[in-house]
Write an enzyme that holds these catalytic residues in place. Structure first.
Site, mmCIF file in Angstrom:
data_model
loop_
_atom_site.group_PDB
_atom_site.id
_atom_site.type_symbol
_atom_site.label_atom_id
_atom_site.label_comp_id
_atom_site.label_asym_id
_atom_site.label_seq_id
_atom_site.Cartn_x
_atom_site.Cartn_y
_atom_site.Cartn_z
ATOM 1 N N VAL A 228 0.872 -1.171 0.000
ATOM 2 C CA VAL A 228 0.000 0.000 0.000
ATOM 3 C C VAL A 228 0.910 1.222 0.000
ATOM 4 C CG1 VAL A 228 -1.777 1.307 1.206
ATOM 5 C CG2 VAL A 228 -1.813 -1.195 1.276
ATOM 6 N N GLY B 103 -8.319 -3.109 -13.765
ATOM 7 C CA GLY B 103 -7.893 -2.715 -12.433
ATOM 8 C C GLY B 103 -7.924 -1.205 -12.266
ATOM 9 N N ASP C 25 -6.014 0.631 -10.592
ATOM 10 C CA ASP C 25 -4.684 1.220 -10.693
ATOM 11 C C ASP C 25 -4.320 1.527 -12.142
ATOM 12 O OD1 ASP C 25 -4.673 -1.515 -11.262
ATOM 13 O OD2 ASP C 25 -2.704 -1.871 -10.370
#
Length: 262
Positions: free
Chosen positions: A15, A110, A112
């Site tokens: 993270v 995704g 991201d």
């Protein structure tokens, strides 16, 4: 008082937490992704991060995230609410990503990848086409033409490949992935052979994929590298126009600031 934004890039391995203001991402921290954590353990770590940056909960004006690990999302959401007194906003979901998603099943992409593609387009509006290359758990190539996300390619990641090789070979040493030379050397030790093989092997893979993408994308095309190994690959390859390790955090910052303008 200057309001800061807490940005979360929730990935499969780590993270990444960014602290930003309206004009820039100021700094970032990397913590391991651990679904076994509790809301309180995450919240206390967030307070530690803020303290290290000389900030407190009152300095945080917003919390924004993208995630590819659904099991971690409610933990971080509750931690933000309990310890920072802020709702955690997710992109996409709470904040739309203004790209025309051309995936056959748009929900499969995704978060991201979409945020990085959006950031690349916003930061580099000039070229007709862009490729965002993210050296994360996987190595992803995401293609943008104008305001459209076209899709991309997903290849093995540097660290995940190194981990897979180490776990399946009893006599090979752990790979450091540290290379000082700008050109590959003929390894005279297993460690040198592995490190050079990985760094220059992934550089060659990246160059080859980009050369083929250049043949199908309408030009001019520019390439943006991001992720943990972006600088390492960029040091031994000239295939990138821009190197932005914080590309996804920049995308979250821009998405939050521009959310009301759309």
């Amino acid at each position: 008082m200057t309001q800061h934004f807490l940005l979360f890039d929730i990935g499969n391995t780590n993270v990444k937490i960014g602290i930003a203001v309206e004009t820039a991402v100021l700094t970032s921290y990397v913590l391991p992704t651990d679904p076994g954590q509790t809301t309180d353990s995450i919240g206390l770590r967030l307070l530690e991060v803020l303290r290290h940056a000389g900030l407190g909960p009152a300095d945080v004006g917003a919390c924004v995230a993208s995630s590819v690990v659904p099991g971690v999302n409610p933990l971080i959401r509750r931690a933000c609410e309990r310890y920072l007194y802020r709702k955690l906003l997710f992109a996409p979901g709470d904040i739309a990503i203004p790209l025309d998603n051309r995936y056959e099943r748009p929900a499969e992409v995704g978060a991201d990848r979409l945020v990085a593609a959006y950031a690349a387009r916003r930061l580099y509006p000039g070229p007709r086409s862009l490729v965002s290359v993210d050296f994360g758990t996987a190595t992803t190539f995401d293609c943008v033409e104008g305001g459209a996300y076209l899709g991309g390619l997903i290849c093995p990641g540097v660290l995940s490949s190194a981990g897979a090789l180490s776990s399946r070979t009893a006599k090979l040493p752990r790979i450091s992935l540290e290379v000082e030379e700008d050109s590959p050397v003929i390894g005279r030790s297993t460690t040198t052979s592995l490190n050079h093989g990985f760094i220059f092997g992934f550089a060659a893979m990246t160059e080859g994929v980009l050369a083929r993408l250049n043949g199908v994308l309408p030009g001019p095309t520019e390439v943006v590298a991001t992720g943990g190994f972006a600088r390492d690959i960029a040091r031994v390859s000239s295939c990138f126009d821009h190197v932005r390790p914080d590309l996804l955090l920049q995308g979250l910052r821009l998405l939050y600031l521009e959310r009301d303008a759309r």
